[in-house]
Design an enzyme around this catalytic site. Sequence first.
Site, PDB file in Angstrom:
ATOM      1  N   GLY A  35       0.851  -1.193   0.000  1.00  0.00           N
ATOM      2  CA  GLY A  35       0.000   0.000   0.000  1.00  0.00           C
ATOM      3  C   GLY A  35       0.873   1.225   0.000  1.00  0.00           C
ATOM      4  O   GLY A  35       1.451   1.597   1.018  1.00  0.00           O
ATOM      5  N   VAL A  55      -0.135   7.655   0.846  1.00  0.00           N
ATOM      6  CA  VAL A  55       0.756   8.519   1.624  1.00  0.00           C
ATOM      7  C   VAL A  55       1.287   7.857   2.897  1.00  0.00           C
ATOM      8  O   VAL A  55       2.493   7.853   3.158  1.00  0.00           O
ATOM      9  CB  VAL A  55       0.032   9.833   1.981  1.00  0.00           C
ATOM     10  CG1 VAL A  55       0.956  10.747   2.749  1.00  0.00           C
ATOM     11  CG2 VAL A  55      -0.457  10.524   0.734  1.00  0.00           C
ATOM     12  N   GLY A 111       1.459   4.653   3.746  1.00  0.00           N
ATOM     13  CA  GLY A 111       2.297   3.485   3.467  1.00  0.00           C
ATOM     14  C   GLY A 111       3.663   3.866   2.948  1.00  0.00           C
ATOM     15  O   GLY A 111       4.690   3.332   3.403  1.00  0.00           O
ATOM     16  N   ARG A 148      -1.074  -2.407  -5.213  1.00  0.00           N
ATOM     17  CA  ARG A 148      -1.918  -3.054  -6.222  1.00  0.00           C
ATOM     18  C   ARG A 148      -1.668  -2.468  -7.614  1.00  0.00           C
ATOM     19  O   ARG A 148      -1.445  -3.192  -8.569  1.00  0.00           O
ATOM     20  CB  ARG A 148      -3.390  -2.906  -5.825  1.00  0.00           C
ATOM     21  CG  ARG A 148      -4.353  -3.496  -6.822  1.00  0.00           C
ATOM     22  CD  ARG A 148      -5.776  -3.281  -6.364  1.00  0.00           C
ATOM     23  NE  ARG A 148      -6.098  -1.857  -6.210  1.00  0.00           N
ATOM     24  CZ  ARG A 148      -7.320  -1.403  -5.968  1.00  0.00           C
ATOM     25  NH1 ARG A 148      -8.324  -2.235  -5.830  1.00  0.00           N
ATOM     26  NH2 ARG A 148      -7.532  -0.114  -5.830  1.00  0.00           N
ATOM     27  N   SER A 149      -1.686  -1.154  -7.688  1.00  0.00           N
ATOM     28  CA  SER A 149      -1.339  -0.545  -8.978  1.00  0.00           C
ATOM     29  C   SER A 149       0.114  -0.064  -8.915  1.00  0.00           C
ATOM     30  O   SER A 149       0.508   0.629  -7.967  1.00  0.00           O
ATOM     31  CB  SER A 149      -2.281   0.612  -9.298  1.00  0.00           C
ATOM     32  OG  SER A 149      -2.548   1.362  -8.140  1.00  0.00           O
ATOM     33  N   ALA A 198      -8.968   0.611   4.930  1.00  0.00           N
ATOM     34  CA  ALA A 198      -9.574  -0.282   5.931  1.00  0.00           C
ATOM     35  C   ALA A 198     -10.829  -0.931   5.346  1.00  0.00           C
ATOM     36  O   ALA A 198     -11.436  -0.409   4.415  1.00  0.00           O
ATOM     37  CB  ALA A 198      -9.924   0.503   7.184  1.00  0.00           C
ATOM     38  N   SER A 247      -0.478   6.285  14.919  1.00  0.00           N
ATOM     39  CA  SER A 247      -0.951   7.663  14.975  1.00  0.00           C
ATOM     40  C   SER A 247       0.187   8.642  14.742  1.00  0.00           C
ATOM     41  O   SER A 247       1.318   8.400  15.157  1.00  0.00           O
ATOM     42  CB  SER A 247      -1.606   7.983  16.315  1.00  0.00           C
ATOM     43  OG  SER A 247      -1.956   9.361  16.350  1.00  0.00           O
ATOM     44  N   GLY A 268      -0.351  10.924  11.806  1.00  0.00           N
ATOM     45  CA  GLY A 268      -0.613  11.502  10.490  1.00  0.00           C
ATOM     46  C   GLY A 268       0.516  11.182   9.528  1.00  0.00           C
ATOM     47  O   GLY A 268       1.399  10.372   9.813  1.00  0.00           O
ATOM     48  N   ASN A 274      -8.220   7.963  19.229  1.00  0.00           N
ATOM     49  CA  ASN A 274      -8.946   8.847  18.316  1.00  0.00           C
ATOM     50  C   ASN A 274     -10.180   9.453  18.977  1.00  0.00           C
ATOM     51  O   ASN A 274     -10.522  10.605  18.715  1.00  0.00           O
ATOM     52  CB  ASN A 274      -9.347   8.088  17.048  1.00  0.00           C
ATOM     53  CG  ASN A 274      -8.161   7.848  16.133  1.00  0.00           C
ATOM     54  OD1 ASN A 274      -7.013   7.815  16.589  1.00  0.00           O
ATOM     55  ND2 ASN A 274      -8.419   7.677  14.856  1.00  0.00           N
ATOM     56  N   GLU A 325      -9.001  12.214  20.929  1.00  0.00           N
ATOM     57  CA  GLU A 325      -8.639  13.265  19.962  1.00  0.00           C
ATOM     58  C   GLU A 325      -9.878  14.086  19.559  1.00  0.00           C
ATOM     59  O   GLU A 325      -9.819  15.319  19.495  1.00  0.00           O
ATOM     60  CB  GLU A 325      -8.005  12.583  18.746  1.00  0.00           C
ATOM     61  CG  GLU A 325      -7.574  13.479  17.619  1.00  0.00           C
ATOM     62  CD  GLU A 325      -7.039  12.648  16.431  1.00  0.00           C
ATOM     63  OE1 GLU A 325      -6.242  11.710  16.650  1.00  0.00           O
ATOM     64  OE2 GLU A 325      -7.446  12.932  15.289  1.00  0.00           O
ATOM     65  N   LYS A 384     -14.276   9.956   9.960  1.00  0.00           N
ATOM     66  CA  LYS A 384     -14.095   8.701   9.242  1.00  0.00           C
ATOM     67  C   LYS A 384     -14.621   7.493  10.005  1.00  0.00           C
ATOM     68  O   LYS A 384     -14.732   6.421   9.439  1.00  0.00           O
ATOM     69  CB  LYS A 384     -12.611   8.483   8.929  1.00  0.00           C
ATOM     70  CG  LYS A 384     -12.148   9.173   7.648  1.00  0.00           C
ATOM     71  CD  LYS A 384     -10.739   8.730   7.337  1.00  0.00           C
ATOM     72  CE  LYS A 384     -10.318   9.071   5.922  1.00  0.00           C
ATOM     73  NZ  LYS A 384      -8.903   8.680   5.722  1.00  0.00           N
TER      74      LYS A 384
HETATM   75  P1  ATR Z   1      -5.302   7.411   0.935  1.00  0.00           P
HETATM   76  O1  ATR Z   1      -6.618   7.883   1.502  1.00  0.00           O
HETATM   77  O2  ATR Z   1      -4.113   8.100   1.528  1.00  0.00           O
HETATM   78  O3  ATR Z   1      -5.265   7.277  -0.566  1.00  0.00           O
HETATM   79  P2  ATR Z   1      -6.207   4.805   1.597  1.00  0.00           P
HETATM   80  O4  ATR Z   1      -7.361   5.121   0.737  1.00  0.00           O
HETATM   81  O5  ATR Z   1      -6.398   4.481   3.026  1.00  0.00           O
HETATM   82  O6  ATR Z   1      -5.131   5.949   1.489  1.00  0.00           O
HETATM   83  O7  ATR Z   1      -5.410   3.609   0.960  1.00  0.00           O
HETATM   84  C1  ATR Z   1      -5.203   3.543  -0.383  1.00  0.00           C
HETATM   85  C2  ATR Z   1      -4.363   2.294  -0.609  1.00  0.00           C
HETATM   86  O8  ATR Z   1      -5.199   1.141  -0.493  1.00  0.00           O
HETATM   87  C3  ATR Z   1      -3.743   2.268  -1.977  1.00  0.00           C
HETATM   88  O9  ATR Z   1      -2.476   1.678  -1.850  1.00  0.00           O
HETATM   89  C4  ATR Z   1      -4.708   1.376  -2.740  1.00  0.00           C
HETATM   90  O10 ATR Z   1      -4.134   0.716  -3.823  1.00  0.00           O
HETATM   91  P3  ATR Z   1      -4.247   1.370  -5.296  1.00  0.00           P
HETATM   92  O11 ATR Z   1      -3.181   2.412  -5.364  1.00  0.00           O
HETATM   93  O12 ATR Z   1      -3.985   0.231  -6.208  1.00  0.00           O
HETATM   94  O13 ATR Z   1      -5.632   1.922  -5.432  1.00  0.00           O
HETATM   95  C5  ATR Z   1      -5.050   0.379  -1.680  1.00  0.00           C
HETATM   96  N1  ATR Z   1      -6.286  -0.324  -1.992  1.00  0.00           N
HETATM   97  C6  ATR Z   1      -7.526   0.194  -2.019  1.00  0.00           C
HETATM   98  N2  ATR Z   1      -8.426  -0.750  -2.334  1.00  0.00           N
HETATM   99  C7  ATR Z   1      -7.736  -1.902  -2.523  1.00  0.00           C
HETATM  100  C8  ATR Z   1      -8.101  -3.238  -2.841  1.00  0.00           C
HETATM  101  N3  ATR Z   1      -9.369  -3.593  -3.024  1.00  0.00           N
HETATM  102  N4  ATR Z   1      -7.098  -4.153  -2.958  1.00  0.00           N
HETATM  103  C9  ATR Z   1      -5.827  -3.796  -2.748  1.00  0.00           C
HETATM  104  N5  ATR Z   1      -5.422  -2.563  -2.438  1.00  0.00           N
HETATM  105  C10 ATR Z   1      -6.362  -1.620  -2.306  1.00  0.00           C
END
Ligand code: ATR
Length: 473
Positions: free
Chosen positions: A12, A15, A17, A36-37, A79, A131, A133, A189, A192, A262
């Site tokens: 992942g 940001v 990760g 994933r991508s 999540a 925690s 950020g 949280n 918080e 959230k």
């Molecule tokens: P942010 O809000 O900072 O973008 P997030 O939404 O909590 O972070 O997490 C996004 C991450 O979850 C990304 O790495 C996303 O992968 P992609 O870049 O390929 O979209 C990953 N993610 C979201 N849905 C997913 C899924 N169904 N399987 C695998 N990874 C997933």
Amino acid sequence: EQPTKADIGVVGMAVMGSNLARNLAHHGYTVAVYNRSGDKTRALVEDHGSEGSFLASETPEEFVASLRAPRSIILMVKAGAPTDATIGTLLPLLSPGDIIMDGGNAYFRDTIRREREISAKGFHFVGAGISGGEHGALTGPAIMPGGTPESYRIIGPMLETISAHYEGEPCCAWMGPDGAGHFVKMIHNGIEYSDMQVIGEAYQLLRGAGLSNAQCADVFARWNTGDLSSYLIEITAEVLRAKDPRTGRDLVEIIKDRARMKGTGTWTVQTALELGVPANGIAEAVFARAESSHDELRAAGRAALQGPDGAVRVDDREAFIEDVHRALWCSKVVSYSQGFDEIRTGGREFGWDIDVAEAARIWRDGCIIRAALLERIRREYTADPGLVSLMCASSVAPEMAANQDAWRRVVATAAESGVPAPVFSATLAYYDMARAPRVNAALTQAQRDFFGSHTYERVDDEGHFHIEWTADR
Ligand code: ATR
């Protein structure tokens, strides 16, 4: 020379990760990274590859193969279903003894379920709250891991290394089995939320008393040097000084007056309700966000409801500011008292036996609620692990006593002026309820017996009693 195997992997590359992966690399670990991508993984390597040792993979197979056994893998994906999907992809590729750590904001009951399913297959699952950020993930967050002690022996030292440090001590410690880490993060949280809401109430009172945003910023900056010293007070001063780049006006006046959320605050309150923990300050903070975003209600209310306009008449401005300071301190102590009560009660209920002092210890730096108060809380719970409530602690109660007059004046002023102060008021009611010889529960119990024969207990005898309240019901 590139090492052949990574010490730890992060899945992942959003940001949080990618910042956590960079933090690990900055500390000398070789970090396997996968998303994933592939674009996000490539972006990390292009932008930050020179900061340390990364092994980037385009496929989960390649990623798992790049890790040294037993493998430690941190998930930083969205999540909920994405977390389950990612776990489902990884599991068939792992070997017994490997560790999957979920560093997202998972609901602790999901973590309990995942731990059960995954440990049954011979792997370790660690639900860890993180925690701090985006910035904390990069420079040192507070980390609250659950899972088995064996898994902590393997992954714990790496987590402690990259966590924030308070006077040399890592802001990371094992919180207990399965969901304990995410549970503690959830409460973090919740606290918080009430910390932020009560700061907002103080701000609105100061504004009502005629202070400009810049003057409020000065007040918060001053408070940040004393007993209220905390990250949230510090950033409040900065927020209030910020100018809108487009209009040059105070940015806070340009931002829409509706707070989003959230879910962790809601979970804290839902769980408090289930546990019977009276966390009313935290609940009011969650409800305050909900009411702020209830556009229909606020439009209807503005059109129909009468009352004072929120202007606060004060004779002595400095004295009023000092009252708000003291009220803020009292309400903050009560919010933390409620959060720690929920940790204690939940820890018992779910069989985790959480060391409350440890939670306070690892929140002293790195996390969003880091505050001078936390070292004090740590000391109180270390001295008395059975402490029923923080506000009753031997060093805290006398200060509450000394500050309560100011607190009452602030709540009364807010009510008289029409400044909504749900956390200031709810925490004061909680304080008064806790110290009252009798509250109004006897009447409630009598009513319950009256209409439903629910029985009552007596002050002068054991047992459950019922009377026929009227002859002709
Ligand atoms: P942010 O809000 O900072 O973008 P997030 O939404 O909590 O972070 O997490 C996004 C991450 O979850 C990304 O790495 C996303 O992968 P992609 O870049 O390929 O979209 C990953 N993610 C979201 N849905 C997913 C899924 N169904 N399987 C695998 N990874 C997933």
